[in-house]
Design an enzyme around this catalytic site. Structure first.
Site, PDB file in Angstrom:
ATOM      1  N   GLY A  66      25.951  -9.432  -3.316  1.00 57.84           N
ATOM      2  CA  GLY A  66      25.245  -8.576  -3.012  1.00 57.84           C
ATOM      3  C   GLY A  66      26.397  -7.671  -2.863  1.00 57.84           C
TER       4      GLY A  66
ATOM      5  N   GLU B  12      31.340  -8.690   2.179  1.00 58.26           N
ATOM      6  CA  GLU B  12      30.078  -8.737   2.481  1.00 58.26           C
ATOM      7  C   GLU B  12      29.201  -7.345   2.128  1.00 58.26           C
ATOM      8  OE1 GLU B  12      27.437 -10.505   2.128  1.00 58.26           O
ATOM      9  OE2 GLU B  12      27.331 -12.063   3.127  1.00 58.26           O
ATOM     10  N   ASP B  13      27.910  -7.366   1.624  1.00 58.68           N
ATOM     11  CA  ASP B  13      26.954  -6.887   1.769  1.00 58.68           C
ATOM     12  C   ASP B  13      26.639  -6.088   2.987  1.00 58.68           C
ATOM     13  OD1 ASP B  13      25.599  -8.968   1.917  1.00 58.68           O
ATOM     14  OD2 ASP B  13      24.140  -8.212  -0.021  1.00 58.68           O
TER      15      ASP B  13
ATOM     16  N   ASP C 137      24.156 -10.455   8.388  1.00 57.86           N
ATOM     17  CA  ASP C 137      22.876 -10.265   9.702  1.00 57.86           C
ATOM     18  C   ASP C 137      23.374 -11.437  10.961  1.00 57.86           C
ATOM     19  OD1 ASP C 137      19.827  -9.185   9.369  1.00 57.86           O
ATOM     20  OD2 ASP C 137      19.590 -11.620   9.209  1.00 57.86           O
TER      21      ASP C 137
ATOM     22  N   LYS D  22      24.998  -5.108  11.113  1.00 56.42           N
ATOM     23  CA  LYS D  22      23.390  -5.338  12.007  1.00 56.42           C
ATOM     24  C   LYS D  22      23.933  -6.043  13.628  1.00 56.42           C
ATOM     25  CE  LYS D  22      19.619  -6.345   7.967  1.00 56.42           C
ATOM     26  NZ  LYS D  22      19.230  -6.876   7.853  1.00 56.42           N
TER      27      LYS D  22
ATOM     28  N   PHE E 243      15.238  -3.792   7.480  1.00 62.49           N
ATOM     29  CA  PHE E 243      15.643  -4.746   5.617  1.00 62.49           C
ATOM     30  C   PHE E 243      15.899  -4.008   5.005  1.00 62.49           C
ATOM     31  CE2 PHE E 243      14.686  -6.716   2.095  1.00 62.49           C
ATOM     32  CZ  PHE E 243      15.929  -8.169   1.931  1.00 62.49           C
TER      33      PHE E 243
ATOM     34  N   ASP F 230      19.265  -6.655  -2.099  1.00 58.81           N
ATOM     35  CA  ASP F 230      18.246  -7.193  -3.011  1.00 58.81           C
ATOM     36  C   ASP F 230      16.769  -7.948  -2.520  1.00 58.81           C
ATOM     37  OD1 ASP F 230      19.507  -9.738  -2.451  1.00 58.81           O
ATOM     38  OD2 ASP F 230      18.206 -10.373  -3.651  1.00 58.81           O
TER      39      ASP F 230
ATOM     40  N   ARG G 160      21.286   3.899  -6.664  1.00 56.35           N
ATOM     41  CA  ARG G 160      23.077   3.966  -6.422  1.00 56.35           C
ATOM     42  C   ARG G 160      22.714   4.178  -4.215  1.00 56.35           C
ATOM     43  NH1 ARG G 160      23.746   9.900  -6.345  1.00 56.35           N
ATOM     44  NH2 ARG G 160      25.734   9.209  -7.781  1.00 56.35           N
TER      45      ARG G 160
HETATM   46  P1  IMP Z   1      23.450 -13.773   7.576  1.00 58.27           P
HETATM   47  O1  IMP Z   1      24.883 -15.491   6.832  1.00 58.27           O
HETATM   48  O2  IMP Z   1      22.549 -14.370   8.283  1.00 58.27           O
HETATM   49  O3  IMP Z   1      24.829 -13.125   8.039  1.00 58.27           O
HETATM   50  O4  IMP Z   1      22.386 -13.350   5.999  1.00 58.27           O
HETATM   51  C1  IMP Z   1      23.807 -12.965   5.403  1.00 58.27           C
HETATM   52  C2  IMP Z   1      23.014 -12.293   3.894  1.00 58.27           C
HETATM   53  O5  IMP Z   1      21.704 -11.533   4.576  1.00 58.27           O
HETATM   54  C3  IMP Z   1      23.560 -10.722   2.921  1.00 58.27           C
HETATM   55  O6  IMP Z   1      24.491 -11.480   2.350  1.00 58.27           O
HETATM   56  C4  IMP Z   1      22.414 -10.206   2.377  1.00 58.27           C
HETATM   57  O7  IMP Z   1      22.662 -11.406   1.518  1.00 58.27           O
HETATM   58  C5  IMP Z   1      21.865 -11.178   2.690  1.00 58.27           C
HETATM   59  N1  IMP Z   1      20.667 -10.817   3.724  1.00 58.27           N
HETATM   60  C6  IMP Z   1      20.697  -9.977   5.042  1.00 58.27           C
HETATM   61  N2  IMP Z   1      19.927  -8.843   5.865  1.00 58.27           N
HETATM   62  C7  IMP Z   1      19.656  -8.017   4.337  1.00 58.27           C
HETATM   63  C8  IMP Z   1      19.493  -6.820   4.205  1.00 58.27           C
HETATM   64  O8  IMP Z   1      18.540  -6.532   5.096  1.00 58.27           O
HETATM   65  N3  IMP Z   1      18.710  -6.521   3.071  1.00 58.27           N
HETATM   66  C9  IMP Z   1      19.029  -7.442   1.733  1.00 58.27           C
HETATM   67  N4  IMP Z   1      19.899  -8.318   1.717  1.00 58.27           N
HETATM   68  C10 IMP Z   1      19.638  -8.887   3.151  1.00 58.27           C
HETATM   69 MG    MG Z   2      24.054 -11.203   0.334  1.00 59.40          MG
END
Ligand code: IMP
Ligand code: MG
Length: 183
Positions: free
Chosen positions: A53, A108-109, A112, A140, A161, A168, A177
């Site tokens: 991502g 990181e993208d 969450d 977030k 989301f 993705d 884009r």
């Molecule tokens: P975390 O480990 O719970 O912080 O999740 C992070 C990962 O979840 C990110 O690297 C994303 O790949 C994915 N993710 C979290 N939220 C979203 C979203 O809204 N759209 C797409 N991928 C997300």
């Molecule tokens: Mg990811």
């Protein structure tokens, strides 16, 4: 260009509408690049991109950086299935760069729950990194469950989301884009 930038898209079983235009992403990312440039100018950092991502965000960031001795490396980690975190992490491609004594900037993208960057930061510190910081295209804040500090965030969003610009929904939607929000 229009087929790359529609107002509304459908992926699998969901509809998404345009939320953040590329121009805004580019502007904010350039802003973060300026901060990183100032903070790491003499630190020869290793930028660690979390695949898949963060690939788009990272390349946009790198276009605006020039730091002597900087390196780029990649890890591939998955914790998501569909639109919710599984709470477990899988490292699919491991680290191939020497970390000991280096200043690491994780790219990181989206942060969450924070699990991904929390675990990765921990592993890097265990490997003897001189410092570890986190830059994320999106944070977030209300979804955070792990104690992570995101030093650089281009956008803060509610718990909706998002897809596009690398993000993705079960592998679809990364190539747009702009960033789209689930309806
Ligand atoms: P975390 O480990 O719970 O912080 O999740 C992070 C990962 O979840 C990110 O690297 C994303 O790949 C994915 N993710 C979290 N939220 C979203 C979203 O809204 N759209 C797409 N991928 C997300
Ligand atoms: Mg990811």
């Amino acid at each position: 260009m229009d087929n790359q930038s529609p107002e509304r898209i459908s992926l699998h079983d969901k509809y998404f509408r345009k939320h953040i235009a590329f121009e805004e992403i580019a502007l904010r990312t350039a802003g973060i690049a300026r901060q990183i440039q100032a903070d790491y100018a003499d630190k020869a950092p290793v930028f660690l991109v979390i695949l898949n991502g963060a690939f788009f965000f990272a390349s946009e960031l790198f276009r605006n950086l020039s730091i002597a001795g900087a390196e780029i490396s990649f890890v591939k980690i998955a914790s998501y299935s569909g639109t919710s975190s599984t709470g477990k992490m899988k490292q699919l491609i491991g680290l191939d760069t020497r970390i000991t004594g280096r200043h690491i900037v994780i790219l990181e993208d989206i942060v969450d729950s924070g699990l991904t960057v929390h675990e990765l930061s921990h592993d890097l510190q265990e490997s003897g990194a001189a410092s570890v910081s986190i830059a994320s295209m999106i944070l977030k804040p209300d979804a955070l469950k792990y104690p992570v500090e995101v030093a650089y965030a281009a956008f803060r969003t509610p718990n909706d989301f998002l897809v596009g610009f690398g993000l993705d929904y079960d592998q679809l939607g990364r190539l747009y884009r702009d960033i789209y929000i689930a309806e």
